[in-house]
Write an enzyme that holds these catalytic residues in place. Structure first.
Site, PDB file in Angstrom:
ATOM      1  N   GLU A   1      -4.021  19.114  13.258  1.00  0.00           N
ATOM      2  CA  GLU A   1      -3.496  17.749  13.018  1.00  0.00           C
ATOM      3  C   GLU A   1      -3.345  16.954  14.312  1.00  0.00           C
ATOM      4  O   GLU A   1      -2.386  16.194  14.473  1.00  0.00           O
ATOM      5  CB  GLU A   1      -2.148  17.804  12.303  1.00  0.00           C
ATOM      6  CG  GLU A   1      -2.255  17.922  10.832  1.00  0.00           C
ATOM      7  CD  GLU A   1      -3.340  17.029  10.271  1.00  0.00           C
ATOM      8  OE1 GLU A   1      -4.187  17.541   9.530  1.00  0.00           O
ATOM      9  OE2 GLU A   1      -3.364  15.817  10.583  1.00  0.00           O
TER      10      GLU A   1
HETATM   11  C1  LIG Z   1      -6.540  27.337  11.305  1.00  0.00           C
HETATM   12  C2  LIG Z   1      -7.104  25.963  11.468  1.00  0.00           C
HETATM   13  C3  LIG Z   1      -7.051  25.074  10.416  1.00  0.00           C
HETATM   14  C4  LIG Z   1      -7.616  23.799  10.544  1.00  0.00           C
HETATM   15  N1  LIG Z   1      -7.647  22.961   9.452  1.00  0.00           N
HETATM   16  C5  LIG Z   1      -8.378  21.814   9.529  1.00  0.00           C
HETATM   17  C6  LIG Z   1      -8.606  21.022   8.365  1.00  0.00           C
HETATM   18  O1  LIG Z   1      -8.146  21.337   7.257  1.00  0.00           O
HETATM   19  N2  LIG Z   1      -9.378  19.909   8.473  1.00  0.00           N
HETATM   20  C7  LIG Z   1      -9.927  19.536   9.663  1.00  0.00           C
HETATM   21  O2  LIG Z   1     -10.613  18.519   9.691  1.00  0.00           O
HETATM   22  N3  LIG Z   1      -9.709  20.257  10.793  1.00  0.00           N
HETATM   23  C8  LIG Z   1      -8.958  21.388  10.750  1.00  0.00           C
HETATM   24  N4  LIG Z   1      -8.768  22.148  11.881  1.00  0.00           N
HETATM   25  C9  LIG Z   1      -9.325  21.687  13.154  1.00  0.00           C
HETATM   26  C10 LIG Z   1      -8.268  21.210  14.119  1.00  0.00           C
HETATM   27  O3  LIG Z   1      -7.704  20.015  13.684  1.00  0.00           O
HETATM   28  C11 LIG Z   1      -8.931  21.109  15.517  1.00  0.00           C
HETATM   29  O4  LIG Z   1      -9.160  22.436  15.955  1.00  0.00           O
HETATM   30  C12 LIG Z   1      -8.087  20.337  16.494  1.00  0.00           C
HETATM   31  O5  LIG Z   1      -8.050  18.981  16.171  1.00  0.00           O
HETATM   32  C13 LIG Z   1      -8.602  20.465  17.935  1.00  0.00           C
HETATM   33  O6  LIG Z   1      -9.977  20.231  18.027  1.00  0.00           O
HETATM   34  P1  LIG Z   1     -10.899  21.300  18.787  1.00  0.00           P
HETATM   35  O7  LIG Z   1     -10.619  22.641  18.222  1.00  0.00           O
HETATM   36  O8  LIG Z   1     -12.292  20.826  18.758  1.00  0.00           O
HETATM   37  O9  LIG Z   1     -10.371  21.324  20.269  1.00  0.00           O
HETATM   38  P2  LIG Z   1     -10.807  20.315  21.441  1.00  0.00           P
HETATM   39  O10 LIG Z   1     -10.828  18.927  20.942  1.00  0.00           O
HETATM   40  O11 LIG Z   1     -12.033  20.858  22.082  1.00  0.00           O
HETATM   41  O12 LIG Z   1      -9.582  20.474  22.446  1.00  0.00           O
HETATM   42  C14 LIG Z   1      -9.444  21.534  23.390  1.00  0.00           C
HETATM   43  C15 LIG Z   1      -8.313  21.171  24.349  1.00  0.00           C
HETATM   44  O13 LIG Z   1      -8.653  19.978  25.074  1.00  0.00           O
HETATM   45  C16 LIG Z   1      -7.663  18.971  24.885  1.00  0.00           C
HETATM   46  N5  LIG Z   1      -8.300  17.663  24.792  1.00  0.00           N
HETATM   47  C17 LIG Z   1      -9.387  17.312  24.063  1.00  0.00           C
HETATM   48  N6  LIG Z   1      -9.656  16.005  24.218  1.00  0.00           N
HETATM   49  C18 LIG Z   1      -8.719  15.491  25.045  1.00  0.00           C
HETATM   50  C19 LIG Z   1      -8.449  14.189  25.575  1.00  0.00           C
HETATM   51  N7  LIG Z   1      -9.186  13.136  25.251  1.00  0.00           N
HETATM   52  N8  LIG Z   1      -7.397  14.058  26.407  1.00  0.00           N
HETATM   53  C20 LIG Z   1      -6.624  15.107  26.715  1.00  0.00           C
HETATM   54  N9  LIG Z   1      -6.825  16.351  26.241  1.00  0.00           N
HETATM   55  C21 LIG Z   1      -7.862  16.547  25.414  1.00  0.00           C
HETATM   56  C22 LIG Z   1      -6.926  19.355  23.615  1.00  0.00           C
HETATM   57  O14 LIG Z   1      -5.602  18.868  23.601  1.00  0.00           O
HETATM   58  C23 LIG Z   1      -6.993  20.883  23.651  1.00  0.00           C
HETATM   59  O15 LIG Z   1      -5.938  21.390  24.409  1.00  0.00           O
HETATM   60  C24 LIG Z   1      -8.176  23.413  11.773  1.00  0.00           C
HETATM   61  C25 LIG Z   1      -8.196  24.300  12.848  1.00  0.00           C
HETATM   62  C26 LIG Z   1      -7.695  25.570  12.703  1.00  0.00           C
HETATM   63  C27 LIG Z   1      -7.798  26.519  13.863  1.00  0.00           C
END
Ligand SMILES: Cc1cc2nc3c(=O)[nH]c(=O)nc-3n(C[C@H](O)[C@H](O)[C@H](O)COP(=O)(O)OP(=O)(O)OC[C@H]3O[C@@H](n4cnc5c(N)ncnc54)[C@H](O)[C@@H]3O)c2cc1C
Length: 592
Positions: free
Chosen positions: A438
């Site tokens: 989220e």
């Molecule tokens: C168990 C689980 C359930 C989930 N359920 C859903 C769901 O139902 N629907 C759905 O759509 N998604 C879902 N997700 C996805 C989840 O919302 C994302 O994993 C999350 O938004 C982070 O994206 P990412 O994993 O690509 O990490 P990234 O975006 O790659 O982030 C990695 C790190 O970099 C930081 N970062 C990235 N961009 C920036 C920036 N611009 N400025 C500063 N810091 C930054 C982040 O804070 C984080 O610490 C789920 C994930 C999991 C693991």
């Protein structure tokens, strides 16, 4: 193993006396809804959470959700529990009466969401997404979509999902590539892949309604070119019953650290030419719809943080009263570990952080109620801005402390916390996802600093700080030694918050923007100040109501502990924001 008992009295007390439900009721915000009805609803929810859901938590963790041939099987007992839960009307508690909901306050629903998630977070997560989907449909859906899907989503007969994430599009939602093409009959053909989709496939309900973000062929790039589609797992027959299978399926599920009973699916659209989807809202305006869903979902995830913290605290307290080890100062024989000051400090930290996060999260829910129900337009707008300000704080602080409290819970258990037997380890594992999904907590902090502080020209945050100052004055006015340094320390904290806020709003900083580097410590500074003030409000209220079992002594002790031991971090955090953030931007050499 210690199980969970819903703390209904604490929850009701926080709602009424810290979050502002009492004044909202007195203002007539909820029509003729009475306090007695609210109490009865909370008690029923507490009973269901304690008796039916809590025992499923360990089963869910151990059994997980086996995946075979595209089918997900939920753990033993989960389907029955879900059906009983939905039949009791819990899914539609705050949904509009027009679609079969009970239209009770969001604040009451928030309290219930906390209880479902304390009892079994992997269970509570599914309905949270359905409720968010209901919100998006109510706000943005066409009449036909509403008539067709809302009654069954509100009753919980069908569940919903929320689908943003793709391998290259996580925090940066605008990078998503799932395609939507217009079809002559007015529907859309969806092709692409989504990852990490919670409850993307399962056997709890006969149909699953996916809300999917996708991009039209001629859409502008980035978030301005995203549209939201409703994609049912089964297309509907003329009579509204599930019919032909849509071209949407789960390809696999993830193996995870925690929430084992919540299936996290990779979804594939378009094996057979594309799934049929229906547009929600307007083309290329999907982010507006998604924000409706996300705000609701962010508050729910905040409540998951509170929930896991509450459960971990209950468990640690029970263990610390039983486990005997060492001899406390002045004791003649071996002592229960709760008698050791260091253990006491851990337990007090757990309880104080949990209650502070609860109060902030419930206050956010009451602000949402005021934004939806206030008769006056200006009041609605101010409340909306208050809710917008508090949402990232509630989400990030509650989930951060959920992790800290669950970790302390393991620590209180010693070695027994690290082995799985006691259940303390499961809370720790389950909690870990909440600062990630989220919108990561880093993204929440950036949202707070870049979008929420400037609301109403800074007026929203300043009004909030003035309220905190009124609480400080009220504490000081008691002149009661039981409050110790509470008033002084909260005064220091709000002064620090004010200076850090002025600095951020003043924009004296330059390139690269240290506000981005200081956003996370700023959010913590805000939350510790707000949390301290809300706990003081609880203590003041308990003293006003003294004699009615409101635990004035206990609440005063917790408010004082928080102010003197946790809110004092505010001045250090102020320094981190105003001075330390620059060192982050100039420290690349440190990461070489
Ligand atoms: C168990 C689980 C359930 C989930 N359920 C859903 C769901 O139902 N629907 C759905 O759509 N998604 C879902 N997700 C996805 C989840 O919302 C994302 O994993 C999350 O938004 C982070 O994206 P990412 O994993 O690509 O990490 P990234 O975006 O790659 O982030 C990695 C790190 O970099 C930081 N970062 C990235 N961009 C920036 C920036 N611009 N400025 C500063 N810091 C930054 C982040 O804070 C984080 O610490 C789920 C994930 C999991 C693991």
């Amino acid at each position: 193993m210690m199980t969970y008992r819903a703390p209904v009295d604490d929850i009701a007390f926080a709602l009424r006396n810290a979050a502002g439900l009492g004044p909202a009721l007195a203002d007539g915000l909820y029509g003729d809804l009475s306090d007695d009805v609210i109490q009865a609803v909370l008690e029923q929810a507490g009973k269901f959470a304690t008796d039916v859901l809590a025992p499923l938590n360990t089963i869910g963790d151990r059994y997980g959700t086996p995946f075979k041939d595209g089918i997900v099987t939920t753990p033993p007992g989960w389907k029955e529990a879900y059906r009983a839960w939905a039949q009791a009307g819990w899914n539609g508690l705050a949904a509009p009466a027009q679609w079969g909901g009970q239209e009770l306050p969001q604040a009451v629903n928030a309290a219930c969401i906390e209880m479902w998630n304390s009892a079994a977070m992997a269970f509570g997560l599914g309905p949270v997404l359905t409720m968010a989907g209901v919100d998006a449909l109510v706000t943005h859906g066409s009449d036909e979509l509403k008539r067709t899907y809302l009654p069954k989503l509100v009753s919980g007969e069908w569940m919903g999902t929320m689908q943003l994430t793709e391998p290259q599009a996580g925090s940066d939602v605008g990078a998503l590539r799932t395609k939507a093409e217009r079809v002559a009959d007015g529907s859309y053909r969806i092709t692409g892949q989504k990852i990490f989709i919670t409850y993307g496939e399962h056997d709890l309900t006969d149909n699953i309604i996916h809300l999917v973000l996708a991009r039209l062929p001629d859409a502008p790039s980035g978030t301005k070119g995203i549209s939201l589609f409703l994609v049912p797992k089964f297309l509907l027959n003329a009579d509204g019953s599930p019919g032909q299978r849509n071209d949407a399926r789960a390809h696999s599920i993830e193996h995870k650290l925690g929430i084992h009973a919540s299936p996290t699916c990779t979804m594939v659209y378009g094996d057979r030419g594309g799934a049929t989807g229906f547009l929600i809202g307007e083309e290329n305006r999907g982010m507006a719809c998604m924000f409706t869903m996300m705000n609701q979902a962010r508050l729910s995830v905040a409540l998951q943080g509170v929930a896991i913290a509450e459960r971990a605290t209950q468990q640690a307290l029970a263990y610390a009263r039983e486990r005997r080890q060492g001899r406390a100062d002045g004791a003649s024989g071996s002592s229960p570990i709760i008698a050791h000051p260091d253990v006491k400090r851990m337990l007090l930290t757990m309880r104080a952080l949990t209650r502070a996060a609860r109060a902030i999260s419930y206050a956010t829910a009451v602000a949402i109620d005021r934004a939806q129900r206030s008769p006056d337009g200006a009041a609605r707008r101010a409340a909306h801005e208050r809710a917008s300000l508090l949402t990232p704080i509630a989400k990030a602080f509650s989930t951060d402390i959920g992790n800290e409290v669950a970790s302390l819970g393991v620590q209180v258990h010693g070695g027994m916390g690290y082995v799985e037997e006691t259940g303390a380890a499961q809370h720790y594992r389950d909690a870990r996802i909440t600062p990630i999904y989220e919108g990561t907590n880093g993204i929440q902090a950036i949202d707070l600093v870049t979008r929420k502080l400037p609301l109403a020209g800074g007026g929203t945050v300043r009004a909030y700080m003035s309220e905190i100052r009124r609480t400080v004055d009220a504490v000081n006015a008691t002149n009661d030694p039981d409050f110790g340094w509470t008033g002084v320390r909260l005064q220091d904290a709000v002064d620090s918050l004010q200076r850090a806020t002025d600095w951020l709003l003043g924009g004296q900083h330059n390139d690269p923007d240290p506000a981005l580097a200081g956003a996370t410590p700023y959010l913590r500074l805000f939350a510790l100040t707000a949390g301290g003030a809300l706990l003081a409000e609880e203590a003041l209220a308990a003293r006003r109501l003294a004699g009615n079992g409101n635990d004035a002594a206990g609440r005063t002790a917790i408010a004082r502990f928080f102010a003197e031991n946790l809110a004092v971090q505010a001045s250090g955090l102020e320094r981190t924001v105003v001075e330390g953030a620059d060192s982050v931007n100039r420290a690349d050499a440190g990461l070489a």
